[in-house]
Design an enzyme around this catalytic site. Structure first.
Site, PDB file in Angstrom:
ATOM      1  N   ILE A 102       0.900  -1.142   0.000  1.00 48.08           N
ATOM      2  CA  ILE A 102       0.000   0.000   0.000  1.00 48.08           C
ATOM      3  C   ILE A 102       0.943   1.196   0.000  1.00 48.08           C
ATOM      4  CG2 ILE A 102      -0.374  -0.189   2.532  1.00 48.08           C
ATOM      5  CD1 ILE A 102      -3.228   1.069   1.892  1.00 48.08           C
ATOM      6  N   SER A 103       0.910   1.943  -1.103  1.00 46.62           N
ATOM      7  CA  SER A 103       1.891   3.021  -1.310  1.00 46.62           C
ATOM      8  C   SER A 103       1.797   4.051  -0.204  1.00 46.62           C
ATOM      9  CB  SER A 103       1.638   3.703  -2.653  1.00 46.62           C
ATOM     10  OG  SER A 103       1.765   2.778  -3.703  1.00 46.62           O
ATOM     11  N   CYS A 104       2.909   4.741   0.044  1.00 49.31           N
ATOM     12  CA  CYS A 104       2.895   5.722   1.133  1.00 49.31           C
ATOM     13  C   CYS A 104       2.058   6.937   0.730  1.00 49.31           C
ATOM     14  CB  CYS A 104       4.291   6.071   1.603  1.00 49.31           C
ATOM     15  SG  CYS A 104       5.186   7.223   0.623  1.00 49.31           S
TER      16      CYS A 104
END
Ligand SMILES: C[S@@+](CC[C@H](N)C(=O)[O-])C[C@H]1O[C@@H](n2cnc3c(N)ncnc32)[C@H](O)[C@@H]1O
Length: 308
Positions: A102-104
């Protein structure tokens, strides 16, 4: 602290962040406030930096719910959701190659700011992952405007479920996103959350003239450049880098290749990445050092999304 409080606190911090700020775009602020990030994060996640034992620690929602929620709302930390294409079960600390996350938050917001979709735009997203970015996009463009392509069947199925549970109407396709989604073309916006060495020609063909493509492009410096390109018609696009990032690679482009064969001039001065001009068409891509761009805002801090 509950999720809504954490989300509101993140939104406030983003206002003064050197990366990932909303840039005065109320639609982006509203989307961030409306989409529950915790709904998309899997219950078991790996921390992206190894401990002293060389392993990535597991954060398990059922065992440490507060720690899990706090991690989900960290601004600058991507959380790992898959290692080695799913060969490693998420039940213990692990090592291996990161293959989904889950991308930052800051990178997600920055990418969407550069993509600048409008209500009703037809959007193609490559690399669905958890579906979090898909939900933010759909909040802006509206129901049935978005096609998102994920190569991993299990990840795609989970994202589909999570999106449906929130009532987000987006088409989740399980396929190799390097081919785009010809049946839905042309697209007003194309965004990839997996990095490429070469801009796929299918994406260029499926981008309408004047449409915008945003993707992380590998560079000779070892990190990726987020490039923002505008479709110029006839399967071509041109643009510039807008940020530095490190993303997981698109599956079909994992094998390293000499940069000179990918349109990079020998010895290009990577310190001057903001000046580069990128042109891509059906014959390949060309990168060259262009004219000096001054006063281009705050996107100057180099950092990592997460390395494969
Ligand atoms: C960095 S993750 C995406 C994170 C996502 N934006 C999120 O925040 O949940 C990259 C995703 O791209 C997917 N991917 C890699 N190669 C792909 C391909 N050829 N086609 C479609 N998806 C691909 C991976 O399986 C992974 O889920």
């Amino acid at each position: 602290m509950d999720a809504e409080v954490l989300r509101a606190r993140c939104a406030k911090e983003l206002e003064s962040s050197p990366r990932g700020y909303f840039g005065g775009l109320s639609w982006l602020r509203n989307a961030f406030a409306a989409v529950p990030r915790e709904h998309f994060a899997p219950d078991r996640l790996w921390w992206p930096r190894p401990g002293e034992d060389g392993l990535y620690a597991l954060i398990d929602r059922s065992k440490t719910p507060k720690r899990w929620l706090k991690a989900v709302y960290l601004l600058r930390t991507p959380l790992i959701t898959q290692i080695d294409d799913g060969a490693v079960a998420p039940d213990a600390p692990a090592s291996g190659a990161f293959t989904s996350s889950i991308s930052c938050i800051t990178v997600v917001i920055e990418t969407l700011r550069h993509l600048a979709p409008a209500p009703g735009d037809k959007v193609l997203e490559i690399g669905t992952g958890t579906g979090y970015n898909t939900a933010l996009l759909a909040h802006r463009t509206g129901p049935d405007t978005l096609t998102t392509v994920e190569i991993d069947p299990q990840i795609a199925a989970q994202a589909r479920e999570r999106l449906e549970a929130l009532g987000v109407r987006a088409r989740v396709v399980t396929a190799d996103g390097e081919q785009g989604f010809p049946a839905g073309a042309p697209f007003d916006r194309i965004v990839s959350t997996a990095s490429v060495r070469r801009i796929p020609t299918a994406w260029l063909r499926q981008l309408r003239p004047g449409g915008v493509l945003v993707a992380p492009l590998d560079s000779p410096a070892g990190y990726d450049l987020t490039v923002r390109m505008t479709g110029t018609g006839h399967g071509a696009a041109a643009g510039r880098p807008v940020a530095t990032v490190e993303f997981m690679r698109l599956r079909g482009q994992r094998t390293p290749q000499p940069h000179t064969g990918l349109g990079w001039p020998d010895g290009i001065d990577m310190q001057r990445w903001r000046e580069f001009e990128i042109h891509a068409d059906q014959n390949g891509q060309r990168i060259r050092a262009g004219r000096v761009m001054r006063g281009r805002g705050r996107d100057t801090v180099s950092w990592q999304e997460s390395a494969l």
